[in-house]
Write a protein that holds these residues in place. Structure first.
Motif, PDB file in Angstrom:
ATOM      1  N   UNK A  45      43.819  45.664  40.163  1.00 14.95           N
ATOM      2  CA  UNK A  45      42.936  44.571  40.550  1.00 14.95           C
ATOM      3  C   UNK A  45      41.496  44.981  40.292  1.00 14.95           C
ATOM      4  N   UNK A  46      40.803  44.150  39.534  1.00 17.65           N
ATOM      5  CA  UNK A  46      39.394  44.396  39.258  1.00 17.65           C
ATOM      6  C   UNK A  46      38.568  43.366  40.010  1.00 17.65           C
ATOM      7  N   UNK A  47      37.649  43.845  40.829  1.00 20.86           N
ATOM      8  CA  UNK A  47      36.741  42.937  41.529  1.00 20.86           C
ATOM      9  C   UNK A  47      35.507  42.730  40.650  1.00 20.86           C
ATOM     10  N   UNK A  48      35.306  41.503  40.182  1.00 26.04           N
ATOM     11  CA  UNK A  48      34.179  41.193  39.316  1.00 26.04           C
ATOM     12  C   UNK A  48      32.938  40.901  40.149  1.00 26.04           C
ATOM     13  N   UNK A 105      41.960  39.150  39.846  1.00 26.60           N
ATOM     14  CA  UNK A 105      40.514  39.404  39.847  1.00 26.60           C
ATOM     15  C   UNK A 105      39.876  38.699  41.024  1.00 26.60           C
ATOM     16  N   UNK A 106      39.025  39.396  41.758  1.00 27.05           N
ATOM     17  CA  UNK A 106      38.255  38.785  42.819  1.00 27.05           C
ATOM     18  C   UNK A 106      36.792  38.852  42.432  1.00 27.05           C
ATOM     19  N   UNK A 107      35.973  38.005  43.032  1.00 30.75           N
ATOM     20  CA  UNK A 107      34.558  37.984  42.683  1.00 30.75           C
ATOM     21  C   UNK A 107      33.708  38.216  43.910  1.00 30.75           C
ATOM     22  N   UNK A 108      32.524  38.746  43.678  1.00 27.39           N
ATOM     23  CA  UNK A 108      31.601  39.021  44.770  1.00 27.39           C
ATOM     24  C   UNK A 108      30.183  38.883  44.272  1.00 27.39           C
ATOM     25  N   UNK A 109      29.285  38.502  45.143  1.00 26.68           N
ATOM     26  CA  UNK A 109      27.873  38.423  44.774  1.00 26.68           C
ATOM     27  C   UNK A 109      27.049  38.586  46.037  1.00 26.68           C
ATOM     28  N   UNK A 110      25.764  38.875  45.877  1.00 28.86           N
ATOM     29  CA  UNK A 110      24.883  39.045  47.021  1.00 28.86           C
ATOM     30  C   UNK A 110      23.505  38.573  46.610  1.00 28.86           C
ATOM     31  N   UNK A 111      22.817  37.877  47.472  1.00 32.21           N
ATOM     32  CA  UNK A 111      21.489  37.389  47.112  1.00 32.21           C
ATOM     33  C   UNK A 111      20.512  38.549  47.055  1.00 32.21           C
ATOM     34  N   UNK A 166      34.050  45.769  38.480  1.00 30.29           N
ATOM     35  CA  UNK A 166      33.330  45.704  37.212  1.00 30.29           C
ATOM     36  C   UNK A 166      32.124  44.814  37.441  1.00 30.29           C
ATOM     37  N   UNK A 167      30.932  45.403  37.336  1.00 29.42           N
ATOM     38  CA  UNK A 167      29.686  44.691  37.583  1.00 29.42           C
ATOM     39  C   UNK A 167      28.998  44.370  36.257  1.00 29.42           C
ATOM     40  N   UNK A 168      28.662  43.094  36.073  1.00 28.67           N
ATOM     41  CA  UNK A 168      28.017  42.675  34.827  1.00 28.67           C
ATOM     42  C   UNK A 168      27.206  41.404  35.042  1.00 28.67           C
ATOM     43  N   UNK A 169      25.988  41.369  34.482  1.00 32.33           N
ATOM     44  CA  UNK A 169      25.202  40.134  34.557  1.00 32.33           C
ATOM     45  C   UNK A 169      25.853  39.025  33.739  1.00 32.33           C
TER      46      UNK A 169
END
Length: 431
Positions: A78-81, A1-7, A50-53
């Motif tokens: 592989x799921x990128x969270x 699993x990898x993670x990503x975020x953006x302001x 998979x996008x989730x708050x």
């Protein structure tokens, strides 16, 4: 699993809408071409996002990461969270989806489903939903315009919670079932003194959308055939009644959900409105360790015997974005929302009720009396807000809330306020 975020600021700048914020995001969504693919990736890819708050919340993140890790191991994928804070989630997701940057599975509050579906980038999951064994009310939470755009993950409602200890102290032996009985119970509770607020109803603008189920209780449809009906006799009667409770100090001024939980937790309120998670949140904050056992789900009182109790549907669905990984993401969503072991473990960790009949019947869930009673009494007849289909939903709720508060503080008469609220809501819908 990898993670990503953006302001949020970076996302808004990316699409050139700067200070427009969420409102600009809504415009962007409305302008998206219907049916356009979200991305040019391979729908058969085993890898997806998979996008989730909830992945942004400390309490929820471990449970969801466990579901993701189990899927990756079993499916060799592989799921990128991807996560954004809840209060920024809708605007962020709208921007990313509008820009073709969101793929795979997307966790949505059911109140947002219509806005997302209108962008034309979600998969119709109708053929898949039939395999899930979902309850009827759960399936309805994922519907928009006759199509199943969301697989229901957790299905609950916002309803009334009662404090059996205070009811017993006031000599009230059973839950009131009609508005008349409810009023009588509130007066008995007021007689206890000691600063008890019989019904910690919402009276602040931020939470005054809680008036909607009461409007429906009095017979106001709010929206009928595309026409706003707020301003009719039923809505006026509902607000007039609410004003009476306020003037008789059966409800209190300046109360929102947080205030209501605090009052209830202190043993100073006998009734208040909350989502099904209210029991866990409120009892955890209370110094009274017996409070949890005293908290009871109560059907909202009806105007006359035989009417259907009103409640607002509450919960989350998983939607699938057209494009890269959509097939694998669909199977992931189906597994996450229907696999009995998965839903039971998730319930044990978060107390969020499953959306399937099998999930609700699982021993881990069925032994929780509060959840089973809530599902039977409240969620069973819950419905979504008719205004959720509009991008201006939040503004509509605020416009009505401000008019209701004007009545409560004596600045406006119920008839005048509801006429104004109806006109403002109708104008917002036409934007």
């Amino acid at each position: 699993m990898t993670t990503s975020g953006i302001s949020r600021r970076a996302a808004l700048r990316m699409f050139g809408i700067g200070a427009l914020g969420a409102a600009g995001a809504g415009v962007l969504g409305a302008c998206a071409p219907s049916g356009s693919p979200s991305n040019g990736g391979d729908p058969k890819s085993k890898d997806f996002d998979f996008t989730s708050w909830s992945l942004n919340e400390e309490a929820a993140k471990p449970s969801i990461e466990k579901i993701i890790a189990a899927w990756e191991k079993t499916e060799k994928s592989t799921i990128r969270a991807v996560s954004y804070p809840y209060n920024e989630y809708l605007s962020q997701l709208t921007l990313k989806l509008g820009g073709g940057e969101t793929t795979g599975a997307v966790h949505l509050d059911i109140a947002w489903l219509a806005a997302m579906a209108q962008m034309g980038k979600l998969v119709d999951l109708g053929p898949v939903a039939g395999k899930g064994g979902y309850t009827d009310v759960a399936l309805k939470s994922g519907l928009y315009d006759g199509k199943q755009y969301g697989l229901p993950w957790n299905t609950g409602s916002i309803g009334v919670i009662a404090n059996s200890q205070l009811l017993e102290k006031a000599g009230i032996k059973k839950h009131p079932t009609t508005v008349e009985e409810f009023e009588a119970a509130l007066r008995e509770l007021k007689g206890l003194g000691g600063g008890v607020v019989p019904y910690a109803a919402a009276t602040k603008v931020a939470q005054l959308k809680d008036i909607f189920p009461w409007m429906q209780t009095f017979g106001c449809a709010m929206l009928d055939g595309g026409k706003v009906t707020i301003g009719d006799d039923a809505s006026v009667d509902a607000v007039t009644w609410y004003k009476k409770l306020h003037d008789e100090k059966l409800i209190a001024a300046d109360v929102d959900r947080f205030d209501a939980r605090a009052l209830f937790g202190q043993g100073k309120a006998a009734f208040y409105d909350d989502a099904i998670i209210g029991k866990g949140v409120t009892s955890a904050q209370s110094k009274d360790k017996t409070l949890a056992d005293a908290m009871q789900p109560m059907e909202r009182p009806v105007l006359k015997t035989g009417d259907t109790p009103q409640a607002l549907l509450w919960g989350g669905v998983i939607a699938i974005v057209k494009g890269k990984g959509q097939d694998a993401a669909t199977e992931f969503a189906l597994h996450t929302t229907t696999d009995r072991a998965t839903t039971s473990e998730y319930f044990a960790a978060r107390a969020l009720p499953p959306s399937t009949t099998v999930g609700l019947a699982a021993r881990e869930v069925a032994k929780d009396t509060f959840t089973t009673e809530w599902t039977r009494k409240i969620t069973r007849t819950a419905t979504g807000s008719p205004f959720w289909q509009f991008a201006q939903n939040a503004q509509i709720e605020e416009a009505v809330a401000k008019q209701v508060q004007a009545v409560l503080v004596g600045k406006s008469k119920p008839k005048d306020a509801m006429k104004q609220a109806g006109e403002e809501a109708a104008a917002l819908i036409k934007r």
